[in-house]
Scaffold this active site. Structure first.
Site, short mmCIF file in Angstrom:
data_model
loop_
_atom_site.label_atom_id
_atom_site.label_comp_id
_atom_site.label_asym_id
_atom_site.label_seq_id
_atom_site.Cartn_x
_atom_site.Cartn_y
_atom_site.Cartn_z
N LYS A 36 -19.72 -15.74 2.88
CA LYS A 36 -21.17 -15.57 2.99
C LYS A 36 -21.85 -14.98 1.77
O LYS A 36 -21.38 -13.99 1.20
CB LYS A 36 -21.48 -14.67 4.19
CG LYS A 36 -21.08 -15.28 5.53
CD LYS A 36 -21.37 -14.28 6.63
CE LYS A 36 -21.16 -14.92 8.00
NZ LYS A 36 -21.39 -13.93 9.07
N GLY A 67 -13.46 -3.41 0.32
CA GLY A 67 -14.81 -2.88 0.54
C GLY A 67 -15.19 -1.81 -0.46
O GLY A 67 -16.30 -1.79 -0.99
N GLY A 106 -8.98 -7.20 -0.95
CA GLY A 106 -9.23 -8.20 0.09
C GLY A 106 -8.40 -9.47 -0.01
O GLY A 106 -7.23 -9.45 -0.40
N ARG A 122 0.82 -1.22 0.00
CA ARG A 122 0.00 0.00 0.00
C ARG A 122 0.85 1.26 0.00
O ARG A 122 0.45 2.28 -0.56
CB ARG A 122 -0.95 -0.01 1.20
CG ARG A 122 -2.09 -0.99 1.01
CD ARG A 122 -3.03 -1.01 2.18
NE ARG A 122 -4.23 -1.75 1.84
CZ ARG A 122 -5.17 -2.10 2.71
NH1 ARG A 122 -5.04 -1.76 3.98
NH2 ARG A 122 -6.23 -2.77 2.33
#
Length: 394
Positions: free
Chosen positions: A199, A376, A353, A37
């Site tokens: 999920k 996100g 992610g 990053r």
């Protein structure tokens, strides 16, 4: 993109430029263990330095309580790593908007770089508190947002400050928004999307949005078991969301109606428990034992998915195929990562992610067209939602 002002339009010479970067990096024993990053922000920082700006960098790191300094979340190691990467001294302030930050910001010379302490040591950051926004804005004369990874949050440093100073997008922010928007607006076809993760509830909006855009949708990870339940299969003790079965069934029907090829596992690697040394068994999805859980896609599925990826001209991937952190259940994710890397003719976009962690683990990052720094944020952009950090630059 036209409505967002970029740093190429900023006359930065002699100005104090407040830059929101994403230095939320892993730190162990006071040293940065993955500087991806920080490297991603270098083009923007270097451009401002070269233009003679007085650069003031701000970021969060981890999840401090917001009650003041916490040693384990200090940005000092990130500032040291930045200094190393730039080959020049980087000044560090021991507070965010206090006496030290103000004094050091005021004494900067053209081309100097200052990193202020963790934004989230002050609980007002996440609340987008107006007084905190003004204290941050007082440090600079122009604002640049280069932290796409936090663009989906309306915090003081991402949205509040942008309203108080002339605001611009840094190179990383520009590239993220342009790449992801371009993929959705005009993908080269066939467009294959790969979604994993645990999920269905976390990914339902993304599945819905991609169903309108892609030609093939591949489902892996823990969420595939809710889809398999929707097909009337027994999934043993695998992760499942009973209350999302109906929604998964509706998605299967929607794919059929839209002419989208929806690929689900045909075999899985099962285990008797969630552990590296568990007893494993590879079975067809029609034969999952009642007392076992699926923790990875099987070899037949991996081949099926790899074949679909090989035919694509655009690939978007978010989420692993199994518990790739454990060697026993990494094969599915590895096979998909290798297939994406091997398709040199395609635009391959890794959506932040765990997919990024997987690509790095298997040493395939160099072979991808674009790796998003914001999990996100990239998901919300794909869902068609407005990102506060991007809207604030318009």
């Amino acid at each position: 993109m036209a409505e967002i002002k970029t740093i190429d339009e900023l006359d930065a010479r002699g100005k104090r430029v407040l830059v929101r970067v994403d230095f939320n990096v892993p730190v162990k024993d006071g040293a940065v263990t993955d500087d991806t990053r920080i490297r991603a922000a270098l083009p923007t920082i270097q451009k401002l330095v070269d233009d003679g700006a007085r650069v003031i960098l701000m970021s969060h790191l981890g999840r401090p309580a917001g009650e003041g300094f916490e040693e384990s979340f200090t940005l000092r190691p990130a500032a040291q790593k930045l200094s190393e990467l730039m080959g020049k001294p980087v000044v560090f302030a021991t507070d965010t908007v206090g006496d030290d930050a103000r004094a050091k910001a005021a004494s900067l010379r053209d081309g100097d770089v200052l990193v202020v302490e963790n934004l989230r040591f002050d609980k007002r950051e996440k609340k987008n508190d107006p007084a905190f926004c003004e204290e941050l804005a007082a440090l600079g004369e122009a604002y640049v947002n280069d932290a796409f990874g936090t663009a989906h949050r309306a915090h003081a440093s991402t949205a509040g400050v942008a309203a108080l100073l002339p605001a611009y997008a840094g190179y990383l922010m520009q590239r993220e928004v342009a790449t992801l928007s371009g993929m959705l607006e005009e993908p080269r076809r066939p467009f294959t999307a790969i979604l994993g993760g645990s999920k269905v509830s976390d990914k339902i909006k993304v599945i819905d949005a991609l169903m309108d855009k892609c030609d093939t949708l591949i489902i892996g990870g823990g969420m595939c078991f809710t889809f398999l339940l929707a097909q009337g299969k027994a999934v043993g003790t695998s992760l499942k969301e009973e209350d999302w079965v109906e929604r998964a069934a509706a998605m299967i029907a929607k794919a059929e109606e839209r002419g989208v090829q929806l690929l689900l596992p045909v075999d899985v690697v099962c285990a008797d428990r969630f552990a590296e040394d568990a007893e494993t068994l590879t079975v067809s999805v029609d034969g999952i034992p009642g007392d076992m859980m699926g923790l990875d896609i099987g070899p037949e599925t991996a081949k099926l998915y790899a074949d679909a990826v090989a035919q694509a001209k655009t690939v978007f991937w978010n989420g692993p195929m199994g518990v790739f952190e454990m060697k026993a259940f990494e094969a599915g994710t590895k096979a998909v990562a290798e297939a994406v890397a091997a398709n040199a003719d395609a635009d391959t976009i890794i959506g932040g992610g765990d997919s990024v962690a997987a690509v790095n683990k298997f040493d395939l990052a160099e072979q991808m067209t674009f790796i998003s720094t914001g999990g996100g944020a990239s998901m919300e952009l794909v869902q068609g939602e407005a990102l506060p950090g991007v809207e604030a630059l318009k």
